[in-house]
Design a protein around this motif. Structure first.
Motif, short mmCIF file in Angstrom:
data_model
loop_
_atom_site.label_atom_id
_atom_site.label_comp_id
_atom_site.label_asym_id
_atom_site.label_seq_id
_atom_site.Cartn_x
_atom_site.Cartn_y
_atom_site.Cartn_z
N ARG A 1 45.83 67.02 40.57
CA ARG A 1 45.94 65.58 40.34
C ARG A 1 44.80 64.82 41.03
N LEU A 2 44.53 65.20 42.27
CA LEU A 2 43.46 64.52 43.00
C LEU A 2 42.09 64.78 42.37
N ALA A 3 41.86 65.98 41.90
CA ALA A 3 40.59 66.29 41.25
C ALA A 3 40.44 65.52 39.94
N VAL A 4 41.51 65.44 39.16
CA VAL A 4 41.47 64.67 37.92
C VAL A 4 41.23 63.19 38.22
N LEU A 5 41.94 62.67 39.22
CA LEU A 5 41.76 61.26 39.59
C LEU A 5 40.31 61.00 40.02
N GLY A 6 39.77 61.87 40.85
CA GLY A 6 38.38 61.71 41.29
C GLY A 6 37.41 61.78 40.13
N GLY A 7 37.64 62.70 39.20
CA GLY A 7 36.77 62.82 38.03
C GLY A 7 36.81 61.60 37.14
N VAL A 8 38.02 61.05 36.94
CA VAL A 8 38.15 59.87 36.10
C VAL A 8 37.49 58.66 36.76
N VAL A 9 37.68 58.50 38.06
CA VAL A 9 37.08 57.36 38.75
C VAL A 9 35.55 57.46 38.73
N VAL A 10 35.02 58.64 39.03
CA VAL A 10 33.57 58.83 38.99
C VAL A 10 33.05 58.65 37.57
N GLY A 11 33.81 59.16 36.59
CA GLY A 11 33.41 58.99 35.19
C GLY A 11 33.40 57.53 34.77
N ALA A 12 34.39 56.77 35.24
CA ALA A 12 34.41 55.32 34.93
C ALA A 12 33.23 54.62 35.56
N ALA A 13 32.89 54.98 36.79
CA ALA A 13 31.74 54.35 37.45
C ALA A 13 30.44 54.70 36.74
N LEU A 14 30.27 55.96 36.39
CA LEU A 14 29.06 56.37 35.67
C LEU A 14 29.00 55.75 34.28
N GLY A 15 30.14 55.72 33.60
CA GLY A 15 30.18 55.13 32.27
C GLY A 15 29.85 53.65 32.29
N ALA A 16 30.39 52.95 33.27
CA ALA A 16 30.09 51.52 33.39
C ALA A 16 28.61 51.31 33.67
N ASN A 17 28.02 52.16 34.48
CA ASN A 17 26.60 52.05 34.79
C ASN A 17 25.73 52.35 33.57
N LEU A 18 26.09 53.43 32.84
CA LEU A 18 25.30 53.81 31.68
C LEU A 18 25.44 52.82 30.53
N LEU A 19 26.57 52.16 30.42
CA LEU A 19 26.78 51.18 29.36
C LEU A 19 26.22 49.80 29.71
N GLY A 20 25.73 49.67 30.92
CA GLY A 20 25.12 48.41 31.32
C GLY A 20 26.12 47.31 31.64
N VAL A 21 27.30 47.69 32.08
CA VAL A 21 28.30 46.69 32.48
C VAL A 21 27.80 45.99 33.73
N PRO A 22 27.88 44.65 33.77
CA PRO A 22 27.41 43.94 34.96
C PRO A 22 28.14 44.38 36.22
N ASP A 23 27.44 44.28 37.34
CA ASP A 23 28.02 44.71 38.62
C ASP A 23 29.28 43.93 38.96
N SER A 24 29.32 42.67 38.58
CA SER A 24 30.50 41.86 38.88
C SER A 24 31.72 42.31 38.10
N ALA A 25 31.53 43.01 36.99
CA ALA A 25 32.65 43.48 36.18
C ALA A 25 32.97 44.95 36.41
N SER A 26 32.01 45.71 36.94
CA SER A 26 32.25 47.14 37.10
C SER A 26 33.27 47.43 38.20
N GLY A 27 33.30 46.64 39.25
CA GLY A 27 34.29 46.84 40.32
C GLY A 27 35.72 46.70 39.84
N PRO A 28 36.06 45.57 39.19
CA PRO A 28 37.43 45.45 38.65
C PRO A 28 37.73 46.49 37.56
N LEU A 29 36.73 46.85 36.77
CA LEU A 29 36.94 47.85 35.73
C LEU A 29 37.31 49.20 36.34
#
Length: 103
Positions: free
Chosen positions: A43-71
């Motif tokens: 569970r912890l590994a899946v959670l970590g992977g999803v959180v890191v994936g969301a951060a990388l995805g937000a960065n690669l999609l060009g989501v503004p920094d002000s929106a990436s934190g809440p996302l």
């Protein structure tokens, strides 16, 4: 006069102390039962992977920094809810994200 080890003798079937072994169930009650496997690390590994994936995805999609934190926070909350279900109260999780404790 009772022997010094009388309490241990009386509770031989259950909670044993001093040099006696501790057991909540008798060995015959546990015969044929397989122990539960702890999969918390999955569970912890899946959670970590999803959180890191969301951060990388937000960065690669060009989501503004002000929106990436809440996302990332919302993705984390949803993922924890899916992984842990009713074992984790949602308000407690929000308190953890805010850094508060009601207990």
């Amino acid at each position: 006069m009772p022997a010094k080890d009388a309490p241990c003798q009386r509770s031989r079937r259950r909670f044993r102390h001093r040099s006696c072994e501790l057991a909540l169930l008798d060995p015959e009650d546990l015969a044929g039962i397989t122990p539960v496997v702890n999969r918390e690390w999955v569970r912890l590994a899946v959670l970590g992977g999803v959180v890191v994936g969301a951060a990388l995805g937000a960065n690669l999609l060009g989501v503004p920094d002000s929106a990436s934190g809440p996302l990332i926070g919302i993705v984390s909350l949803i993922t924890v809810g899916v992984l842990y279900g009713a074992r984790l109260v949602g308000t407690d999780l929000i308190d953890v994200m805010r850094g508060h404790s009601r207990k």
